[in-house]
Scaffold this motif. Structure first.
Motif, PDB file in Angstrom:
ATOM      1  N   GLU A 567       0.813  -1.213   0.000  1.00 51.70           N
ATOM      2  CA  GLU A 567       0.000   0.000   0.000  1.00 51.70           C
ATOM      3  C   GLU A 567       0.847   1.265   0.000  1.00 51.70           C
ATOM      4  O   GLU A 567       0.473   2.272  -0.600  1.00 51.70           O
ATOM      5  CB  GLU A 567      -0.924  -0.001   1.214  1.00 51.70           C
ATOM      6  N   VAL A 568       2.008   1.233   0.700  1.00 55.73           N
ATOM      7  CA  VAL A 568       2.843   2.428   0.825  1.00 55.73           C
ATOM      8  C   VAL A 568       4.296   2.026   0.706  1.00 55.73           C
ATOM      9  O   VAL A 568       4.752   1.070   1.345  1.00 55.73           O
ATOM     10  CB  VAL A 568       2.616   3.133   2.190  1.00 55.73           C
ATOM     11  N   THR A 569       5.024   2.757  -0.149  1.00 52.56           N
ATOM     12  CA  THR A 569       6.467   2.589  -0.253  1.00 52.56           C
ATOM     13  C   THR A 569       7.127   3.960  -0.249  1.00 52.56           C
ATOM     14  O   THR A 569       6.573   4.932  -0.772  1.00 52.56           O
ATOM     15  CB  THR A 569       6.849   1.838  -1.546  1.00 52.56           C
ATOM     16  N   PHE A 570       8.305   4.040   0.348  1.00 50.30           N
ATOM     17  CA  PHE A 570       9.069   5.277   0.423  1.00 50.30           C
ATOM     18  C   PHE A 570      10.211   5.209  -0.598  1.00 50.30           C
ATOM     19  O   PHE A 570      10.948   4.209  -0.656  1.00 50.30           O
ATOM     20  CB  PHE A 570       9.664   5.473   1.817  1.00 50.30           C
ATOM     21  N   ASP A 572      13.937   6.495  -2.013  1.00 49.86           N
ATOM     22  CA  ASP A 572      15.168   6.870  -1.319  1.00 49.86           C
ATOM     23  C   ASP A 572      15.237   8.377  -1.107  1.00 49.86           C
ATOM     24  O   ASP A 572      15.727   8.846  -0.075  1.00 49.86           O
ATOM     25  CB  ASP A 572      16.382   6.402  -2.127  1.00 49.86           C
ATOM     26  N   GLU A 573      14.733   9.152  -2.061  1.00 45.35           N
ATOM     27  CA  GLU A 573      14.751  10.605  -1.917  1.00 45.35           C
ATOM     28  C   GLU A 573      13.836  11.053  -0.786  1.00 45.35           C
ATOM     29  O   GLU A 573      14.153  12.006  -0.062  1.00 45.35           O
ATOM     30  CB  GLU A 573      14.330  11.277  -3.231  1.00 45.35           C
ATOM     31  N   ALA A 574      12.707  10.388  -0.616  1.00 47.94           N
ATOM     32  CA  ALA A 574      11.796  10.742   0.476  1.00 47.94           C
ATOM     33  C   ALA A 574      12.439  10.460   1.826  1.00 47.94           C
ATOM     34  O   ALA A 574      12.334  11.267   2.764  1.00 47.94           O
ATOM     35  CB  ALA A 574      10.488   9.966   0.334  1.00 47.94           C
ATOM     36  N   VAL A 575      13.117   9.313   1.939  1.00 46.60           N
ATOM     37  CA  VAL A 575      13.792   8.989   3.201  1.00 46.60           C
ATOM     38  C   VAL A 575      14.888  10.013   3.482  1.00 46.60           C
ATOM     39  O   VAL A 575      15.044  10.499   4.612  1.00 46.60           O
ATOM     40  CB  VAL A 575      14.372   7.564   3.143  1.00 46.60           C
ATOM     41  N   ALA A 576      15.656  10.382   2.442  1.00 47.87           N
ATOM     42  CA  ALA A 576      16.717  11.368   2.631  1.00 47.87           C
ATOM     43  C   ALA A 576      16.142  12.711   3.053  1.00 47.87           C
ATOM     44  O   ALA A 576      16.730  13.433   3.873  1.00 47.87           O
ATOM     45  CB  ALA A 576      17.531  11.505   1.345  1.00 47.87           C
ATOM     46  N   ALA A 577      14.968  13.085   2.525  1.00 50.35           N
ATOM     47  CA  ALA A 577      14.344  14.346   2.902  1.00 50.35           C
ATOM     48  C   ALA A 577      13.927  14.343   4.369  1.00 50.35           C
ATOM     49  O   ALA A 577      14.121  15.335   5.093  1.00 50.35           O
ATOM     50  CB  ALA A 577      13.133  14.616   2.002  1.00 50.35           C
ATOM     51  N   VAL A 578      13.357  13.245   4.827  1.00 46.91           N
ATOM     52  CA  VAL A 578      12.963  13.156   6.246  1.00 46.91           C
ATOM     53  C   VAL A 578      14.196  13.233   7.135  1.00 46.91           C
ATOM     54  O   VAL A 578      14.195  13.910   8.169  1.00 46.91           O
ATOM     55  CB  VAL A 578      12.170  11.855   6.503  1.00 46.91           C
ATOM     56  N   VAL A 579      15.268  12.554   6.740  1.00 44.95           N
ATOM     57  CA  VAL A 579      16.474  12.521   7.564  1.00 44.95           C
ATOM     58  C   VAL A 579      17.101  13.906   7.674  1.00 44.95           C
ATOM     59  O   VAL A 579      17.457  14.372   8.768  1.00 44.95           O
ATOM     60  CB  VAL A 579      17.490  11.513   6.985  1.00 44.95           C
ATOM     61  N   ARG A 600       0.873   7.605   9.527  1.00 41.91           N
ATOM     62  CA  ARG A 600      -0.440   7.853  10.139  1.00 41.91           C
ATOM     63  C   ARG A 600      -1.297   8.756   9.241  1.00 41.91           C
ATOM     64  O   ARG A 600      -2.510   8.552   9.107  1.00 41.91           O
ATOM     65  CB  ARG A 600      -0.264   8.482  11.506  1.00 41.91           C
ATOM     66  N   LYS A 601      -0.681   9.775   8.665  1.00 44.20           N
ATOM     67  CA  LYS A 601      -1.440  10.663   7.775  1.00 44.20           C
ATOM     68  C   LYS A 601      -1.911   9.910   6.534  1.00 44.20           C
ATOM     69  O   LYS A 601      -3.033  10.126   6.041  1.00 44.20           O
ATOM     70  CB  LYS A 601      -0.572  11.864   7.401  1.00 44.20           C
ATOM     71  N   VAL A 602      -1.067   9.023   6.006  1.00 48.53           N
ATOM     72  CA  VAL A 602      -1.488   8.212   4.863  1.00 48.53           C
ATOM     73  C   VAL A 602      -2.624   7.282   5.269  1.00 48.53           C
ATOM     74  O   VAL A 602      -3.606   7.102   4.522  1.00 48.53           O
ATOM     75  CB  VAL A 602      -0.286   7.419   4.308  1.00 48.53           C
ATOM     76  N   ALA A 603      -2.506   6.676   6.448  1.00 50.57           N
ATOM     77  CA  ALA A 603      -3.561   5.777   6.934  1.00 50.57           C
ATOM     78  C   ALA A 603      -4.877   6.525   7.104  1.00 50.57           C
ATOM     79  O   ALA A 603      -5.962   5.991   6.806  1.00 50.57           O
ATOM     80  CB  ALA A 603      -3.129   5.138   8.257  1.00 50.57           C
ATOM     81  N   ARG A 604      -4.800   7.745   7.574  1.00 49.73           N
ATOM     82  CA  ARG A 604      -6.030   8.544   7.743  1.00 49.73           C
ATOM     83  C   ARG A 604      -6.705   8.788   6.398  1.00 49.73           C
ATOM     84  O   ARG A 604      -7.930   8.697   6.273  1.00 49.73           O
ATOM     85  CB  ARG A 604      -5.689   9.870   8.423  1.00 49.73           C
ATOM     86  N   LYS A 605      -5.903   9.131   5.373  1.00 53.99           N
ATOM     87  CA  LYS A 605      -6.481   9.371   4.055  1.00 53.99           C
ATOM     88  C   LYS A 605      -7.108   8.096   3.495  1.00 53.99           C
ATOM     89  O   LYS A 605      -8.213   8.128   2.904  1.00 53.99           O
ATOM     90  CB  LYS A 605      -5.397   9.878   3.100  1.00 53.99           C
ATOM     91  N   THR A 615       3.388   5.427  -3.750  1.00 56.82           N
ATOM     92  CA  THR A 615       4.807   5.769  -3.693  1.00 56.82           C
ATOM     93  C   THR A 615       4.968   7.170  -3.122  1.00 56.82           C
ATOM     94  O   THR A 615       4.447   8.137  -3.697  1.00 56.82           O
ATOM     95  CB  THR A 615       5.443   5.685  -5.089  1.00 56.82           C
ATOM     96  N   ILE A 616       5.658   7.282  -2.006  1.00 58.55           N
ATOM     97  CA  ILE A 616       5.846   8.564  -1.339  1.00 58.55           C
ATOM     98  C   ILE A 616       7.208   9.120  -1.720  1.00 58.55           C
ATOM     99  O   ILE A 616       8.247   8.476  -1.511  1.00 58.55           O
ATOM    100  CB  ILE A 616       5.740   8.406   0.193  1.00 58.55           C
ATOM    101  N   GLY A 617       7.203  10.330  -2.316  1.00 60.88           N
ATOM    102  CA  GLY A 617       8.419  11.006  -2.710  1.00 60.88           C
ATOM    103  C   GLY A 617       8.699  12.205  -1.834  1.00 60.88           C
ATOM    104  O   GLY A 617       7.968  12.482  -0.872  1.00 60.88           O
ATOM    105  N   PRO A 618       9.734  12.972  -2.145  1.00 57.50           N
ATOM    106  CA  PRO A 618      10.082  14.134  -1.317  1.00 57.50           C
ATOM    107  C   PRO A 618       8.958  15.160  -1.254  1.00 57.50           C
ATOM    108  O   PRO A 618       8.703  15.733  -0.189  1.00 57.50           O
ATOM    109  CB  PRO A 618      11.324  14.704  -2.010  1.00 57.50           C
TER     110      PRO A 618
END
Length: 852
Positions: A567-570, A572-579, A600-605, A615-618
């Motif tokens: 359902e949800v994948t991150f 590498d750029e998204a992980v780097a942005a969070v870090v 949690r926000k994705v789960a709410r939506k 796919t979650i990006g930056p």
């Protein structure tokens, strides 16, 4: 006596036949049955010979070469075989064995015994008489009636036959019985028989003594049991039956424990007090609680260590990413325990064989009904295990030091899992009472044991992995110093007799694997720190954080949010942005919180029925988490005069900072103002320090100014820059207090840059303490500082020469991306950091020629 004969062979298992004796023999083996049938068809004679080993189908090599020619008497056949009486006639030696189809035959030659030289000799007569008397005594000790003894022994008067008669009835191993059979001299055979009879008498005497002692002991116990039954009946009449039952159960539970001598004495004393006190009295409640604590502690319960290094490596790699130095230290620790366990096992096995042999010899002196182990024997058997466990337990006590969130607590849990031990954690943060460690004395109302004993009770074993979390957060109050109470707990030379105030008896902690954690090592008292081996946990790099997030944090947060990887994948750029944009720490706790916020926000939506890109990006991270919360420093865009890039270290990690210096010429002089800024008259340098600098940092700035002014000619500082000037040093982020000597090189570079108009390279970061003579001294936190500089875009690093060895701690990819300059003085640092001057600010000072 007959000459050479060929007779069927009757192999005897576990016994030896003697001439003159009639022995009942059971025959069931096919080969032996065929031999008996062949003898019955002939003259009923067989050659009875003992087997060397107790096997079903003996070969000729397994039979002795001397036996007895015997005549078969009465024969009784049954379903299990044949029972017969065999009368021994004379000794015979084997010339040859012949293996037939069904049974063995042997060519035998009769052997005559050697009579004494003179049967009337006094020595031989005395030997013969002593043998008869001792044989009579042995029979009496075995409980045979006198008339039977006289009937059997008096029927044989010949010395040789008498020796054979006694040898046949003495309990001996087959090898000893065969030796007596092969002793042809009558006098020598009598002597050997007498020795064996004396041994049997001595063994029976010892057995009788032991039996008497046991019966006496059993008699006392029976009397005690009888009195206890009477006491139970009286208590039942008085209505105290429930209390009696509770006491009986508690006593039975305590009796099963293998307590040390001091603990056993204390338990028996308290049990006596409890039995004498009333059920509802306050004292009885206190004593009962105390005894229940004693009964529930793991005095002898321990878990077996799993010392497989391969398994330990798999567990550590499975639970933690990176931390190679820490994992190596843990594996070294386990390897040492493995080798010591192997060595101790060999020593205990050797000692155990000796102890078992002695125990077997001792038990052979008692009757089969009394051959069970006595309590002392059981204690002797377990001594080897106790010694092995205690010897293995000796080892270092590890102290994990590092910033929050780097895995100190979790790796202790992994050690327990790798070893197969129980895991107990005691949080010591904020403890100010010594009784939290040692417990309260029983004289206080509500007294209870300390955290150490309570943890062992919770574990249920005496060798768990015990984590003492946050030992640097211990406090001190009028109630005592808990850090001092830990001195005994964490000293391997003392903790085998640790005494909790509540228990008031020693408890062995030597098998407990203590692991402590701390954030600030300077907050731990010196004597306590001296008892532990420090293992440093450095912060993670951004690359390591990204790998940890992808491997551990994202799957865990997806599961907690009710999502799946499908359902949800991150990216590498998204992980780097969070870090980089939402966390600023050495560990990964805040990183996990931010990832959890995203999931949690994705789960709410999804729960609201909204369409969500799997796919979650930056850009998605920015939309979900809002604007970035962290604004780390970045390297300057280009060289600047009076601006040097320094490096600093905090428990949250390293970063860069800018040191700014500016020069302003004063018109006349003025006195120091209220803030303490040092202004003086013409010809002096006034120094202003801003940015919430600590005392040590201010002293570094003053040392740098003194070095610059004292070496002005060498540094080519113009004369007009050394008059009445005001030198202002500022470190941005003024709301944050700063201190430490490691900014000395950066301050000196900024000051010299401002005085000489030479720009400082923006791609160079520097650290190091300076002296008045320009020496650069080593500093700490090199790894964290370098990682922070690399993250900020720095390409070259200036380090003290003595910190060159610390470069090995830096990850290889970071080390390859940077250029390091290890300097020993400021001249070398200036050569790297400063560029040529921009334009001409003043005429160079004249160089004076020497006179004469």
């Amino acid at each position: 006596m007959a000459e050479r004969q060929t007779l069927p062979v009757l192999p005897l298992r576990g016994t030896v036949m003697y001439p003159g004796l009639t022995v009942p023999i059971g025959v069931g083996r096919p080969g032996t049955l065929h031999a008996i049938e062949a003898a019955l068809k002939g003259n009923r004679e067989v050659f009875a010979v003992a087997q060397r080993e107790n096997v079903d189908e003996p070969t000729t090599d397994q039979l002795f070469t001397m036996g007895v020619v015997g005549k078969i008497g009465q024969v009784q056949r049954g379903l299990g075989g044949v029972q017969l009486l065999l009368q021994g006639e004379h000794r015979a030696a084997v010339l040859n064995y012949h293996e037939g189809e069904d049974y063995l035959t042997a060519d035998v030659m009769p052997i005559a015994e050697v009579p004494p030289l003179d049967e009337k000799d006094a020595a031989f007569a005395a030997l013969y008489k002593e043998t008869r008397e001792r044989a009579m005594e042995l029979g009496e000790r075995r409980g045979l009636p006198d008339e039977v003894l006289h009937q059997v022994l008096d029927s044989v008067t010949e010395p040789g036959r008498f020796a054979d008669l006694v040898a046949g009835y003495v309990e001996l191993p087959v090898a000893d019985k065969q030796l007596l059979l092969e002793t042809m001299g009558v006098e020598e055979r009598l002597r050997r028989v007498l020795i064996q009879v004396q041994r049997q008498i001595g063994m029976l005497a010892a057995q009788a003594e032991i039996k008497s002692q046991v019966q006496e002991e059993l008699g006392e116990r029976q009397r005690e049991m009888f009195l206890r039954e009477q006491l139970k009946a009286i208590q039942k009449e008085l209505g105290d039956d429930d209390q009696s039952r509770e006491l009986t159960e508690l006593r039975a539970k305590l009796d099963k424990l293998e307590l040390p001598r001091e603990a056993r004495v204390e338990v028996e004393r308290e049990l006596g007090r409890l039995e004498r006190s009333g059920r509802e009295s306050m004292e009885a409640q206190v004593i009962r609680t105390y005894l229940e604590w004693i009964a529930e502690l793991p005095w002898n319960t321990r878990s077996d260590d799993d010392l497989d290094l391969k398994h330990a490596t798999e567990v550590l790699d499975e639970d933690h990413y990176g931390l190679e130095d820490v994992k190596d230290r843990v594996l070294e620790f386990l390897a040492v325990r493995q080798l010591r366990a192997r060595k101790m096992a060999e020593e205990v096995e050797t000692a155990g064989e000796c102890a078992a042999s002695k125990l077997k010899d001792a038990r052979e002196t008692v009757t089969p009904s009394l051959a069970g182990p006595k309590p002392d024997d059981d204690r002797a058997i377990t001594d080897g295990k106790e010694a092995k466990a205690k010897a293995m337990a000796r080892g270092p006590i590890l102290l994990f030091v590092g910033p929050p969130g780097v895995g100190k607590t979790s790796i202790a849990k992994s050690i327990a899992r790798a070893l197969g031990r129980k895991y107990i954690r005691a949080a010591l943060g904020g403890i100010r009472d010594e009784a939290d460690i040692r417990g309260h004395r029983r004289t206080y109302v509500g007294a209870m044991p300390g955290r150490i004993v309570s943890g062992l009770k919770q574990a249920g074993t005496r060798n768990p992995v015990f984590l003492l979390d946050e030992v640097d957060k211990l406090g001190v109050s009028f109630q005592g110093d808990p850090a001092s109470a830990l001195l005994e707990v964490l000293d391997p030379a003392q903790n085998d007799t640790f005494t909790d105030n509540y228990l008031n008896v020693p408890f062995d902690l030597s098998e407990v694997l203590f692991v402590a954690t701390a954030n600030f090592i300077q907050n731990i008292p010196g004597p306590l720190l001296d008892r532990m081996e420090i293992v440093d946990f450095a912060g993670y790099t951004e690359r390591e954080k990204a790998e940890i997030a992808k491997t551990y944090l994202i799957p865990r947060q997806l599961e907690e949010s009710g999502l799946s990887k499908a359902e949800v994948t991150f990216t590498d750029e998204a992980v780097a942005a969070v870090v980089s944009e939402y966390t600023r720490e050495s560990g990964v706790r805040q990183l996990e919180r931010q990832i959890g916020a995203v999931t949690r926000k994705v789960a709410r939506k999804l729960a609201a029925g909204q369409a969500v890109d799997p796919t979650i990006g930056p850009d998605d991270v920015h939309d979900l988490l809002g604007r970035p919360k962290v604004h780390p420093e970045h390297a300057g865009e280009g060289p600047e005069v009076g601006v040097a890039t320094g490096m600093y270290y905090t428990p949250a990690g390293g970063d860069i900072m800018f040191v700014e210096a500016a020069v302003r010429r004063l018109q006349g002089g003025r006195k120091p103002d209220e803030d303490g800024d040092q202004y003086a008259g013409p010809g002096s340098v006034s120094l202003i320090l801003t940015g919430q600098l600590g005392d040590v940092m201010k002293e570094s700035a003053r040392a740098a100014v003194t070095y610059a002014t004292a070496n002005a000619r060498i540094l080519k500082i113009p004369d007009d820059r050394l008059g009445s000037i005001e030198l202002h040093i500022h470190v941005p982020a003024g709301a944050i207090p700063k201190d430490g000597p490691s900014a000395g090189v950066a301050m000196a570079s900024a000051i010299v840059s401002a005085l000489t108009n030479r720009p400082v390279r923006s791609d160079v970061a520097m650290t190091g303490e300076v002296t008045l003579r320009g020496r650069v001294l080593p500093i700490g936190g090199v790894k964290e500082k370098v990682l922070g500089a690399h993250r900020a875009g720095i390409r070259e690093i200036i380090l003290p020469k003595k910190n060159e060895a610390d470069l090995d701690d830096i990850p290889a990819d970071v080390r390859e991306a940077l250029v390091f300059h290890c300097v020993s003085n400021l001249d070398e640092a200036f050569a790297v950091a400063l560029e040529p001057a921009k334009g001409r600010i003043a005429a160079e000072p004249p160089i004076l020629e020497p006179v004469g």
